[in-house]
Design an enzyme around this catalytic site. Structure first.
Site, PDB file in Angstrom:
ATOM      1  N   CYS A   1      42.201  -0.068  31.679  1.00 59.36           N
ATOM      2  CA  CYS A   1      43.056  -0.761  32.647  1.00 59.36           C
ATOM      3  C   CYS A   1      42.827  -2.269  32.776  1.00 59.36           C
ATOM      4  CB  CYS A   1      42.863  -0.167  34.041  1.00 59.36           C
ATOM      5  SG  CYS A   1      42.913   1.614  34.139  1.00 59.36           S
TER       6      CYS A   1
ATOM      7  N   HIS B   1      43.316  -5.203  40.023  1.00 57.95           N
ATOM      8  CA  HIS B   1      42.222  -4.878  39.095  1.00 57.95           C
ATOM      9  C   HIS B   1      41.763  -6.074  38.254  1.00 57.95           C
ATOM     10  CE1 HIS B   1      40.363  -1.373  36.547  1.00 57.95           C
ATOM     11  NE2 HIS B   1      39.523  -1.918  37.397  1.00 57.95           N
TER      12      HIS B   1
ATOM     13  N   LYS C   1      42.666   7.110  25.886  1.00 57.68           N
ATOM     14  CA  LYS C   1      42.191   5.930  26.615  1.00 57.68           C
ATOM     15  C   LYS C   1      40.720   5.669  26.241  1.00 57.68           C
ATOM     16  CE  LYS C   1      41.270   4.365  31.361  1.00 57.68           C
ATOM     17  NZ  LYS C   1      41.446   4.636  32.798  1.00 57.68           N
TER      18      LYS C   1
HETATM   19 CA    CA Z   1      44.975   2.495  33.019  1.00 55.93          CA
END
Ligand code: CA
Length: 465
Positions: free
Chosen positions: A77, A138, A299
């Site tokens: 992310c 973030h 991921k």
């Molecule tokens: Ca993500």
């Protein structure tokens, strides 16, 4: 000049100015980035999902350009969003990793998007845009990293990497982040995907008469796995609870994409609004039950399943509908593309890694926008050159795949292409060692987890039930 002449000159000037303003307003498109979080490549209708119905996301894809090779600049992310927000490969300013503030050896004043980096919102603000961020940031929690100091005029959301979906959710990983908002007192959340949809619709209504940039930063379908009873019923036939919940979460994301698109139509600004939809990284199959088929990996890896994501761009006024674009593009391309479409230019000194992809996707440029792409994340690094991709890991020989012929990366052909491997490894290594020091590291446990992710088995075909 006599009085009459002066009046005529002023009158003509005023007409020309108003005309120019009207033209300017007409020409500048609005921009919306709808970002999904941890969405699997194979989990939307337009990429072939057999289980999940995403009619609104599919309609967006059908109305614009679908990128069959749309990449993000990182497989997790925070760094992916740092690249998206700047148009620069985040490794070039040390943002390799997720911002983690509880490691004592790192100064939290440096855990975030460096303040000397210019954001896409900074650039669009200079061009007269009003910018809103709804949802996940973030990119640092210290005051100087706050989105309102990084080019956004409005913010409804939270500074960290995740959030519970319900106000009081006893299960799931707790996220401590408060909802912050600078334009109203935030109400308690209902179901956060819907709340974000509400704020997006409200933003569009309030700013329909001026050029705007809306960064709709959803956390769905990122963990914690939490869905409404109503949405879970739609997928009651799926036995696996986590997968059922995931499907329901993607459904709710799709509903809210539909609400955004409907509001653009209602305000009659749909034709001149560029809408881009993609995911910040590939699906973490083993955490949220996402599926990346036909891609291998997840991921956190530089296999295609970690970095190639569902990716569409629609702009009814200027882009043909139903077009498939097959050369690789990157989330890093959005900054220079938006700036160009807004009538601005980016100085070469900005050292962007993205390019304006508009001339490529509308057919003016026939060649590839990128001859090569580079990635680095924790212990892995990768380079794509043409259709070849090389991945370097610390515990094995470099892997080489032809991702055009072998999209699922089943055949490591490094042995058959020794010269190519040497050349690509050299290029990757030169790039790697010329980057600045990383700002902070992921926790050490992720090193082992990275390795394990390359050795796991991945489901490569869609489920049949
Ligand atoms: Ca993500």
């Amino acid at each position: 000049m006599n009085k009459l002449s002066r009046i005529i000159v002023l009158f003509v000037f005023s007409i020309l100015t108003n005309y120019a303003l009207a033209q300017d307003k007409h020409i500048k498109p609005n921009f919306i980035i709808i970002l999904a979080d941890d969405l699997g490549y194979g989990d939307v209708g337009f990429t072939g999902s057999t289980q999940i119905k995403t009619p609104h996301i599919d309609a967006l894809a059908n109305a614009g350009v679908t990128f069959t090779q749309g990449y993000v600049s990182a497989p997790v992310c925070g760094p992916s969003r740092a690249g998206l927000m700047t148009g620069r490969n985040q490794v070039s300013f040390g943002f390799d990793n997720n911002p983690i503030v509880d490691l004592p050896q790192f100064d939290e004043n440096f855990v975030g998007l460096p303040v000397d980096e210019t954001t896409i919102a900074d650039r669009l603000a200079e061009l007269g845009y009003v910018n809103g961020l709804i949802g996940k940031w973030h990119l640092g929690e210290a005051e100087h990293f706050h989105p309102l100091k990084r080019g956004f005029h409005e913010f409804w959301g939270y500074l960290g990497g995740g959030h519970n979906y319900f106000a009081n959710q006893p299960n799931g990983k707790p996220y401590p982040y408060k909802i912050l908002c600078n334009y109203k007192e935030p109400q308690p959340i209902t179901y956060i995907t819907d709340d974000k949809g509400d704020e997006c619709v409200d933003f569009i209504r309030r700013h329909k008469d001026e050029p705007f940039f809306l960064y709709a930063s959803f956390n769905a379908p990122h963990a914690p796995m939490q869905a409404t009873e109503e949405d879970l019923k739609l997928y009651a036939h799926i036995k696996d609870e986590k997968r059922r919940t995931y499907c329901a979460m993607v459904h709710r994301l799709d509903v809210n994409v539909g609400r955004i698109m409907k509001e653009l139509k209602r305000q009659k600004i749909d034709e001149n609004t560029v809408v881009v939809f993609f995911s910040d990284n590939g699906g973490p199959c083993h955490h949220n039950a996402s599926l990346n088929m036909p891609l291998r990996g997840a991921k956190g890896t530089l296999l295609e399943g970690g970095i190639r994501v569902p990716f569409v761009m629609s702009w009814p006024e200027q882009l043909k509908a139903g077009v498939e674009y097959n050369y690789p593009v990157s989330s890093l391309d959005l900054t220079p593309t938006f700036v160009a479409l807004a009538g601005g230019t980016v100085d070469n000194k900005a050292r962007l890694d993205g390019v304006n992809i508009f001339p490529f996707i509308n057919g003016d440029e026939a060649k590839r926008p990128h001859e090569e792409m580079l990635w680095r994340f924790t212990i892995s690094a990768g380079i794509r050159e043409g259709d070849w991709k090389l991945i370097r890991m610390p515990d094995r020989l470099p892997m080489l795949y032809n991702v055009k012929e072998d999209v699922s990366e089943q055949n490591d052909v490094a042995d058959q292409h020794r010269e190519r491997v040497e050349r690509m490894l050299k290029k990757l290594g030169d790039w790697d060692i010329s980057r600045p020091q990383v700002l902070y590291l992921e926790g050490n446990k992720w090193r082992r987890e990275q390795v394990d992710l390359y050795d796991r088995k991945y489901q490569l075909v869609q489920p049949q039930d």
